[in-house]
Motif scaffolding. Structure first.
Motif, PDB file in Angstrom:
ATOM      1  N   ARG A 253       1.500 -35.037  16.270  1.00  0.00           N
ATOM      2  CA  ARG A 253       2.568 -34.702  17.200  1.00  0.00           C
ATOM      3  C   ARG A 253       3.789 -34.103  16.507  1.00  0.00           C
ATOM      4  O   ARG A 253       4.692 -33.592  17.164  1.00  0.00           O
ATOM      5  CB  ARG A 253       2.986 -35.954  17.987  1.00  0.00           C
ATOM      6  N   ARG A 254       3.825 -34.187  15.177  1.00  0.00           N
ATOM      7  CA  ARG A 254       5.012 -33.732  14.453  1.00  0.00           C
ATOM      8  C   ARG A 254       4.907 -32.295  13.973  1.00  0.00           C
ATOM      9  O   ARG A 254       5.911 -31.659  13.677  1.00  0.00           O
ATOM     10  CB  ARG A 254       5.262 -34.636  13.242  1.00  0.00           C
ATOM     11  N   GLY A 255       3.708 -31.802  13.822  1.00  0.00           N
ATOM     12  CA  GLY A 255       3.603 -30.466  13.270  1.00  0.00           C
ATOM     13  C   GLY A 255       2.180 -29.980  13.174  1.00  0.00           C
ATOM     14  O   GLY A 255       1.348 -30.269  14.021  1.00  0.00           O
ATOM     15  N   ASP A 256       1.905 -29.238  12.132  1.00  0.00           N
ATOM     16  CA  ASP A 256       0.634 -28.566  11.926  1.00  0.00           C
ATOM     17  C   ASP A 256      -0.259 -29.468  11.080  1.00  0.00           C
ATOM     18  O   ASP A 256      -0.106 -29.531   9.871  1.00  0.00           O
ATOM     19  CB  ASP A 256       0.916 -27.235  11.220  1.00  0.00           C
ATOM     20  N   ALA A 257      -1.171 -30.193  11.703  1.00  0.00           N
ATOM     21  CA  ALA A 257      -1.930 -31.225  11.009  1.00  0.00           C
ATOM     22  C   ALA A 257      -3.410 -30.893  10.916  1.00  0.00           C
ATOM     23  O   ALA A 257      -4.002 -30.349  11.846  1.00  0.00           O
ATOM     24  CB  ALA A 257      -1.745 -32.569  11.707  1.00  0.00           C
ATOM     25  N   LEU A 258      -4.001 -31.268   9.771  1.00  0.00           N
ATOM     26  CA  LEU A 258      -5.435 -31.127   9.553  1.00  0.00           C
ATOM     27  C   LEU A 258      -5.998 -32.488   9.184  1.00  0.00           C
ATOM     28  O   LEU A 258      -5.451 -33.180   8.310  1.00  0.00           O
ATOM     29  CB  LEU A 258      -5.744 -30.140   8.422  1.00  0.00           C
ATOM     30  N   PHE A 259      -7.115 -32.871   9.813  1.00  0.00           N
ATOM     31  CA  PHE A 259      -7.771 -34.139   9.537  1.00  0.00           C
ATOM     32  C   PHE A 259      -9.240 -33.866   9.258  1.00  0.00           C
ATOM     33  O   PHE A 259      -9.912 -33.193  10.028  1.00  0.00           O
ATOM     34  CB  PHE A 259      -7.591 -35.095  10.711  1.00  0.00           C
ATOM     35  N   CYS A 260      -9.715 -34.434   8.162  1.00  0.00           N
ATOM     36  CA  CYS A 260     -10.989 -34.008   7.607  1.00  0.00           C
ATOM     37  C   CYS A 260     -11.871 -35.208   7.259  1.00  0.00           C
ATOM     38  O   CYS A 260     -11.380 -36.220   6.756  1.00  0.00           O
ATOM     39  CB  CYS A 260     -10.687 -33.191   6.335  1.00  0.00           C
ATOM     40  N   VAL A 261     -13.170 -35.075   7.519  1.00  0.00           N
ATOM     41  CA  VAL A 261     -14.142 -36.034   6.997  1.00  0.00           C
ATOM     42  C   VAL A 261     -14.562 -35.505   5.632  1.00  0.00           C
ATOM     43  O   VAL A 261     -15.225 -34.467   5.539  1.00  0.00           O
ATOM     44  CB  VAL A 261     -15.357 -36.180   7.919  1.00  0.00           C
ATOM     45  N   VAL A 262     -14.133 -36.187   4.570  1.00  0.00           N
ATOM     46  CA  VAL A 262     -14.320 -35.649   3.214  1.00  0.00           C
ATOM     47  C   VAL A 262     -15.680 -36.083   2.666  1.00  0.00           C
ATOM     48  O   VAL A 262     -15.791 -36.959   1.805  1.00  0.00           O
ATOM     49  CB  VAL A 262     -13.157 -36.073   2.280  1.00  0.00           C
ATOM     50  N   ASP A 263     -16.718 -35.426   3.165  1.00  0.00           N
ATOM     51  CA  ASP A 263     -18.076 -35.830   2.823  1.00  0.00           C
ATOM     52  C   ASP A 263     -18.445 -35.547   1.373  1.00  0.00           C
ATOM     53  O   ASP A 263     -19.288 -36.247   0.798  1.00  0.00           O
ATOM     54  CB  ASP A 263     -19.092 -35.188   3.768  1.00  0.00           C
ATOM     55  N   LEU A 264     -17.819 -34.556   0.738  1.00  0.00           N
ATOM     56  CA  LEU A 264     -18.120 -34.292  -0.671  1.00  0.00           C
ATOM     57  C   LEU A 264     -17.754 -35.484  -1.545  1.00  0.00           C
ATOM     58  O   LEU A 264     -18.413 -35.763  -2.555  1.00  0.00           O
ATOM     59  CB  LEU A 264     -17.371 -33.046  -1.151  1.00  0.00           C
ATOM     60  N   HIS A 265     -16.717 -36.209  -1.165  1.00  0.00           N
ATOM     61  CA  HIS A 265     -16.303 -37.377  -1.942  1.00  0.00           C
ATOM     62  C   HIS A 265     -17.333 -38.500  -1.872  1.00  0.00           C
ATOM     63  O   HIS A 265     -17.378 -39.366  -2.754  1.00  0.00           O
ATOM     64  CB  HIS A 265     -14.949 -37.887  -1.444  1.00  0.00           C
ATOM     65  N   ALA A 266     -18.160 -38.499  -0.837  1.00  0.00           N
ATOM     66  CA  ALA A 266     -19.184 -39.542  -0.701  1.00  0.00           C
ATOM     67  C   ALA A 266     -20.311 -39.376  -1.714  1.00  0.00           C
ATOM     68  O   ALA A 266     -21.149 -40.269  -1.870  1.00  0.00           O
ATOM     69  CB  ALA A 266     -19.760 -39.534   0.712  1.00  0.00           C
ATOM     70  N   LEU A 267     -20.344 -38.249  -2.409  1.00  0.00           N
ATOM     71  CA  LEU A 267     -21.420 -37.984  -3.365  1.00  0.00           C
ATOM     72  C   LEU A 267     -21.099 -38.484  -4.768  1.00  0.00           C
ATOM     73  O   LEU A 267     -21.907 -38.314  -5.685  1.00  0.00           O
ATOM     74  CB  LEU A 267     -21.701 -36.469  -3.430  1.00  0.00           C
ATOM     75  N   THR A 268     -19.941 -39.119  -4.956  1.00  0.00           N
ATOM     76  CA  THR A 268     -19.567 -39.596  -6.292  1.00  0.00           C
ATOM     77  C   THR A 268     -20.331 -40.853  -6.687  1.00  0.00           C
ATOM     78  O   THR A 268     -20.239 -41.299  -7.828  1.00  0.00           O
ATOM     79  CB  THR A 268     -18.054 -39.890  -6.360  1.00  0.00           C
ATOM     80  N   VAL A 269     -21.065 -41.445  -5.746  1.00  0.00           N
ATOM     81  CA  VAL A 269     -21.858 -42.649  -6.021  1.00  0.00           C
ATOM     82  C   VAL A 269     -23.265 -42.444  -5.474  1.00  0.00           C
ATOM     83  O   VAL A 269     -23.543 -41.483  -4.759  1.00  0.00           O
ATOM     84  CB  VAL A 269     -21.225 -43.893  -5.353  1.00  0.00           C
ATOM     85  N   GLU A 270     -24.164 -43.356  -5.829  1.00  0.00           N
ATOM     86  CA  GLU A 270     -25.516 -43.299  -5.275  1.00  0.00           C
ATOM     87  C   GLU A 270     -25.438 -43.333  -3.750  1.00  0.00           C
ATOM     88  O   GLU A 270     -24.676 -44.112  -3.171  1.00  0.00           O
ATOM     89  CB  GLU A 270     -26.337 -44.485  -5.774  1.00  0.00           C
TER      90      GLU A 270
END
Length: 341
Positions: free
Chosen positions: A42-59
């Motif tokens: 509501r305050r401005g230009d916002a982006l919200f992301c499911v950061v799936d690449l980060h899920a690959l740092t572990v098995e």
């Protein structure tokens, strides 16, 4: 500033994300998602992301990552993020994240990465279990920096556990700008006032984390049924004594319940403590408050999950919008280091 205001907003550009490493929890909702809905979009230009690449740092199991990514994206919409007001997308759908991540690795030092508290903690945990550590766990902060810097982000709403990574992002932005010319906006972290870090109901000195294959009795998941939520809260660990007092260091179990109740009711945990004469009544009211807070999200998720075409279109449009915002800046960074004409 490079790039364009995708939604024509005049406020600060905000970026934040959630990892699909497990089912999203009450902590994710109170500490992040609800703030994104009620404040940041509501305050401005916002982006919200499911950061799936980060899920690959572990098995990981590829099918599970795919399912949890979809579930997380649907829950962001169910929580109240509106595609007309903000950009919702999946990280791997926008190539600029991976492109810029390598430039951030080339800007950071090995020592900086190894000083990250989360890295040291996770390495110790894996070593204790006799497990190996992927290189991507070490370079994770470079990818997170790329996530943020690609969009000219000004504000990053995060919990306390990610504050160090945002500070590193700031350092990398300044360093890159000094070496190659002004390219990146230097962002700052913002934090919620309450429920910044909801703790495990059975282990109140540990964060209510979503990672792991098994569902834990001390973790309330956003999609838990009402009776499951009640049982978990009523079985929460408390502390010695019989009176209710807000003393986070000495009595973390009670303090955690008061923090959760305060976050659900927009109250103050210290003031709430004075209204209770027993742990039982505190647990009952906390359970009721959590059930009521999560109920509309769970119901909306069920409706959205049944409308796969709508969710697909939101994520597709979000990725296109995000790509259009990120590409000019990432291309400029490539030119700055000598990779593009």
């Amino acid at each position: 500033m490079l790039g364009s205001r995708a939604l024509g907003a005049a406020g600060p550009r905000v970026f934040s994300g959630v990892q699909p490493t497990g089912h999203l929890t009450l902590g994710n909702y109170l500490g992040a998602m609800r703030r994104w809905v009620e404040v940041d979009q509501r305050r401005g230009d916002a982006l919200f992301c499911v950061v799936d690449l980060h899920a690959l740092t572990v098995e990981h199991d590829p099918g599970r990552v795919r399912r949890l990514t979809r579930q997380a994206a649907t829950l962001l919409l169910a929580a109240g993020l509106e595609p007309e007001r903000c950009t919702v997308f999946v990280q791997s759908h926008v190539d600029e994240h991976a492109r810029l991540s390598y430039l951030m690795e080339c800007t950071a030092s090995d020592g900086e990465m190894r000083r990250m508290v989360q890295y040291k903690e996770k390495v110790a945990q894996r070593a204790a279990r006799g497990e190996s550590v992927r290189l991507s766990l070490l370079t994770y902060p470079a990818l997170m920096a790329a996530d943020i810097l690609a969009y000219g982000t000004q504000e990053v709403p995060v919990g306390a556990d990610q504050a160090q990574h945002v500070e590193l992002t700031r350092d990398l932005a300044v360093r890159f700008n000094q070496r190659y010319g002004e390219t990146f906006v230097v962002p700052r972290a913002t934090h919620p006032k309450v429920a910044e870090r909801v703790m495990d109901l059975q282990e109140p000195t540990s964060k209510m984390g979503k990672s792991g294959q098994e569902r834990k009795t001390g973790v309330v998941y956003v999609l838990d049924e009402a009776e499951v939520v009640r049982k978990k809260v009523m079985r929460a660990v408390t502390d010695g004594g019989s009176d209710v007092a807000y003393e986070p260091e000495e009595r973390p179990g009670v303090a955690n319940l008061l923090n959760v109740l305060a976050a659900c009711t927009e109250g103050d945990p210290r003031e709430l403590a004075g209204a209770y004469g027993s742990y039982g009544s505190l647990k009952k009211d906390t359970a009721d408050a959590v059930v009521e807070v999560l109920r509309p999200v769970r119901e909306r998720h069920a409706a959205l999950a049944a409308d796969a075409g709508y969710v697909d279109s939101v994520l597709r449009d979000g990725a296109e919008r995000a790509r259009a915002m990120a590409r000019p800046r990432v291309d400029a960074a490539y030119r700055a280091v000598g990779l593009l004409a």
